[in-house]
Write a protein that holds these residues in place. Structure first.
Motif, PDB file in Angstrom:
ATOM      1  N   TYR A 105      19.390  38.180  -0.567  1.00 55.90           N
ATOM      2  CA  TYR A 105      18.641  39.443  -0.465  1.00 55.90           C
ATOM      3  C   TYR A 105      17.383  39.261   0.383  1.00 55.90           C
ATOM      4  O   TYR A 105      17.121  40.026   1.318  1.00 55.90           O
ATOM      5  CB  TYR A 105      18.274  39.934  -1.862  1.00 55.90           C
ATOM      6  N   GLU A 106      16.599  38.235   0.060  1.00 52.71           N
ATOM      7  CA  GLU A 106      15.352  38.010   0.789  1.00 52.71           C
ATOM      8  C   GLU A 106      15.627  37.663   2.250  1.00 52.71           C
ATOM      9  O   GLU A 106      14.925  38.123   3.161  1.00 52.71           O
ATOM     10  CB  GLU A 106      14.554  36.878   0.126  1.00 52.71           C
ATOM     11  N   LYS A 163      12.682  40.080  -9.463  1.00 49.14           N
ATOM     12  CA  LYS A 163      12.347  39.787  -8.075  1.00 49.14           C
ATOM     13  C   LYS A 163      11.941  38.325  -7.924  1.00 49.14           C
ATOM     14  O   LYS A 163      11.121  37.810  -8.695  1.00 49.14           O
ATOM     15  CB  LYS A 163      11.203  40.687  -7.582  1.00 49.14           C
ATOM     16  N   ALA A 181      19.456  36.251  -4.907  1.00 52.38           N
ATOM     17  CA  ALA A 181      18.068  36.513  -4.521  1.00 52.38           C
ATOM     18  C   ALA A 181      17.781  35.933  -3.145  1.00 52.38           C
ATOM     19  O   ALA A 181      17.099  36.554  -2.319  1.00 52.38           O
ATOM     20  CB  ALA A 181      17.113  35.907  -5.558  1.00 52.38           C
ATOM     21  N   ILE A 185      19.215  44.418  -7.202  1.00 55.57           N
ATOM     22  CA  ILE A 185      18.136  45.403  -7.069  1.00 55.57           C
ATOM     23  C   ILE A 185      17.934  46.156  -8.384  1.00 55.57           C
ATOM     24  O   ILE A 185      16.808  46.332  -8.859  1.00 55.57           O
ATOM     25  CB  ILE A 185      18.449  46.383  -5.927  1.00 55.57           C
ATOM     26  N   ASP A 206      10.166  36.933  -5.650  1.00 56.86           N
ATOM     27  CA  ASP A 206       8.808  36.655  -5.188  1.00 56.86           C
ATOM     28  C   ASP A 206       7.762  36.867  -6.286  1.00 56.86           C
ATOM     29  O   ASP A 206       6.591  36.517  -6.100  1.00 56.86           O
ATOM     30  CB  ASP A 206       8.474  37.518  -3.967  1.00 56.86           C
TER      31      ASP A 206
END
Length: 740
Positions: free
Chosen positions: A322-323, A286, A319, A281, A288
């Motif tokens: 996280y998603e 990111k 990642a 974070i 996306d």
């Protein structure tokens, strides 16, 4: 702009490359040429230096000037070969003498202990194998994919591929895990204990990881089960199902006893995962929104640079987690709440949060928890069958083109023989001894004659003390006689007797009797003392001069030495006897029991002195092709390595008289007078460091050679096998059901 979702094909290929990380390095061969490191050592016997040099050069070895058998009849010279491959480098040279500190029986005990440890592990891990079989039978895509990957490895004894082998009957299935340790196996069924113990540790770890990721035969995932229950609901369920647990404390204790250890391990894993998620974070990157240009700027050229690939893969792995956690919803978790659960750093003493998670894992997943981490288990749960199918379809050609790799790749399986050719040395367990050239193992052994000599000295000292005591008693008794004339004439026994017979002095009569007895005893002790002194002196001379021979013991082909580092970690270092040209020089029938192992005394001593070499990275730094043989024990400038005796830190005197003559005289001379002849071998060490990772590690490491179970010793071998799937096709099964 291209986003990360368009990297699916390339990413899955990267994931597969990581899955095969255990196999790829095993196919590397040592390069030829001048070479930075020593790859092999050999010892040549000859009538003179010229003959020994010719033997070495004919075999492709570079001679090291110096006669290692100085004072003997045969010229003994060492030679070496080189390599540019650090994985093939020799890291230590040590010698063991026939009367040294090693034990064949202790090694056999170690093998039995190792088998018992593996059996204990397999008892629980069989659950993962059963779940893999069930999923494969049910046609689940992830099990099929794992089966195909496992089939890249082949088990040599049966000639079967591992995916097929683990889906069939093994010795453990038939006889039970514990009973299989001693089972004779007449049906030649695959023995998982043998495979795990003798297999290449990197390959075995890869197999165990894949099996764990293929476990869990339930229709829902462990994350679904975790979301469906919390600590309070578990207590309530136990209250209904177990009326015998009629108090809250009993129910709490039951949960702790059943899941406490696993919950504690999950808490530690969650702490690591929390840090990874929070770092992701704070990085501001990111998944996306990341474009191909962003990837190049952040990680470099991931198509050409391996290090860049690994950095990208590592980032993409977290990642994906996280998603997936952010979008998870179900049970007691609303969207985003599961992510919040893992973002919060866990309390190490709070098992209540992780007992429901431990209970949610399948038996196979719990058994494999020491092998896979929580991050991998989360990705496995977040990955749907559709995602697995996509992964498999995209890489079918890659699967089909993979070359089979032996489970025992680069493992010298002779190390596991129990015929006396392997021994365990206790040298590393002894107190540190830094004295160069001392022969500790020789002086620790006292033969029968030496013991008799020690006893004779003790008897002599005792007789002397008794003699002195008797004379003291005599003097004391004389002092008690009242008549001074009796003291003056104390030695005139006729006079004493006449006085006693006339009863002139009643006290004198009693004193005289006691004194007479003591005097006679003292004379006996004096004679006995003189006799023992003469006998002790004769026996000592015989002991010092006698040239005794011991029964020639076979030379162990391997020595397994235990090593403990500063952090308390235990390793087993395997040493193999350096070979020589004994048969060619002495003839095929000469000293048959020594085989080709290099005796630096050329079979001339009362015992052998054999050179051993190790390539284990824990044994030391890689040797470079610079050696020096000299008579001084002082290391030459720049030479920071040396040939040593097992258990000793200093350079060993290969010409020590204690090695050539097994008599006590040699040991006394070694420790008091020192050796007349001295010979020390020094080398230069590389500053390069060998590691245990998949790129430049100990590719010859088996479970045993890494000490204690290597099953738990390697971290991150299969780094995020599902990263590509989880990171690009995060499809939650619960949502799939809802859509249907």
């Amino acid at each position: 702009m291209k986003t990360i979702k368009q990297y699916t094909k390339m990413l899955t290929a990267l994931v597969l490359a990581l899955v095969m990380a255990a196999a790829a390095p095993l196919n590397a061969h040592a390069s030829s040429g001048t070479g930075k490191y020593v790859s092999d050592v050999y010892v040549a016997y000859g009538k003179n230096a010229e003959e020994a040099i010719k033997t070495l050069k004919d075999k492709g070895f570079t001679p090291v000037e110096g006669n290692l058998n100085d004072g003997g009849k045969t010229y003994v010279m060492m030679g070496y070969k080189t390599t540019d491959d650090i994985r093939d480098s020799v890291t230590d040279l040590a010698v063991m003498n026939m009367r040294g500190d090693y034990s064949v029986e202790d090694y056999k005990t170690l093998i039995k202990k190792q088998k018992a440890e593996i059996a204990e592990f397999l008892t629980g891990f069989m659950a993962a194998i059963y779940e893999y079989r069930a999923n494969l039978k049910a046609g689940k895509t992830r099990a099929v994919c794992v089966h195909d990957l496992l089939n890249c490895y082949i088990e040599d004894d049966s000639g079967r591929k591992m995916g097929d082998l683990l889906n069939s009957e093994t010795l453990q299935d038939k006889a039970g895990v514990e009973a299989s340790i001693e089972h004779e196996n007449p049906d030649k069924l695959p023995n998982l204990i043998t495979i795990v113990m003798q297999g290449n540790a990197l390959v075995i770890r890869s197999v165990e990881t894949l099996l764990t990721l293929a476990a869990d035969s339930a229709e829902d995932t462990w994350l679904d089960r975790f979301a469906a229950q919390d600590y309070e609901t578990m207590l309530d369920k136990i209250r209904k199902e177990r009326p015998d647990l009629n108090t809250v404390m009993k129910r709490i204790q039951y949960l702790e006893n059943t899941y406490g250890d696993v919950a504690e391990a999950l808490g530690l894993e969650a702490a690591e995962l929390s840090k990874r998620l929070n770092d992701y974070i704070s990085s501001g990157l990111k998944a996306d929104t990341m474009t191909d240009e962003d990837v190049r700027k952040t990680f470099g050229d991931i198509e050409k640079n391996t290090e860049a690939k690994l950095r990208y893969q590592n980032w993409l792995s977290i990642a994906a987690v996280y998603e997936g956690l952010k979008n998870f919803e179900g049970g007691r978790f609303k969207k985003g709440e599961l992510l919040d659960f893992f973002l919060k750093e866990p309390d190490p003493e709070d098992n209540e949060s992780f007992i429901p998670m431990a209970a949610a894992l399948s038996e196979g997943q719990r058994a494999g928890l020491p092998i896979v981490n929580l991050e991998q288990l989360i990705k496995s749960a977040l990955t749907s069958e559709e995602s697995w199918k996509t992964f498999t379809d995209q890489n079918k050609a890659y699967f089909d083109g993979l070359e089979e790799v032996s489970v025992y790749q680069n493992i010298d399986r002779d190390l596991y023989r129990e015929d006396g050719s392997v021994a365990l040395t206790g040298a590393a367990q002894r107190a540190n001894n830094t004295a160069a050239g001392t022969i500790g193992s020789m002086t620790e052994q006292m033969d029968t004659v030496a013991r008799i000599t020690a006893i004779s000295y003790a008897v002599t000292a005792g007789c002397t003390l008794v003699t002195l005591a008797t004379w003291g008693v005599r003097r004391y008794l004389l002092s008690k006689i009242d008549d001074p004339s009796m003291i003056i004439n104390g030695e005139n026994y006729e006079y004493f007797m006449s006085l006693a017979n006339m009863a002139c002095k009643p006290k004198a009569l009693a004193a005289l009797k006691r004194m007479r007895l003591v005097v006679n005893l003292s004379r006996i002790f004096i004679v006995a003392t003189l006799a023992v002194v003469v006998w002790s002196a004769v026996m000592t001379v015989i002991d010092l001069c006698q040239d005794r021979s011991y029964e020639q013991l076979p030379i162990p082909k391997y020595l397994v030495d235990n090593y403990t580092n500063a952090d308390g970690g235990n390793y087993s270092l395997n040493y193999k006897a350096v070979e020589c040209n004994r048969e060619a020089y002495f003839g095929a029938d000469y000293k048959v029991q020594k085989g080709s192992s290099a005796d630096l005394l050329a079979d001339e001593g009362k015992q052998w002195l054999v050179l051993y070499a190790s390539k284990n990275s824990k044994a030391g730094k890689p040797l470079t092709p610079y050696f020096m043989v000299q008579k001084s024990s002082q290391a030459p400038v720049g030479f920071d390595g040396w040939v040593h005796l097992f258990g000793e830190k200093g350079a060993v005197n290969a010409a020590s008289a204690a090695f050539r003559d097994s008599s006590t005289f040699s040991s006394i001379w070694q420790n008091i007078g020192g050796d007349i002849k001295k010979l020390y071998v020094f080398s230069k060490l590389s500053t390069d460091v060998k590691t245990y990772d998949g790129s430049a590690g100990n590719m010859r490491a088996s479970s045993l050679s890494n000490g204690q179970l290597a099953l738990f010793g390697f971290g991150g071998l299969v780094l995020g096998i599902l990263s590509g799937i989880g990171g690009t096709v995060l499809v939650k099964k619960r949502k799939e059901k809802a859509a249907a």
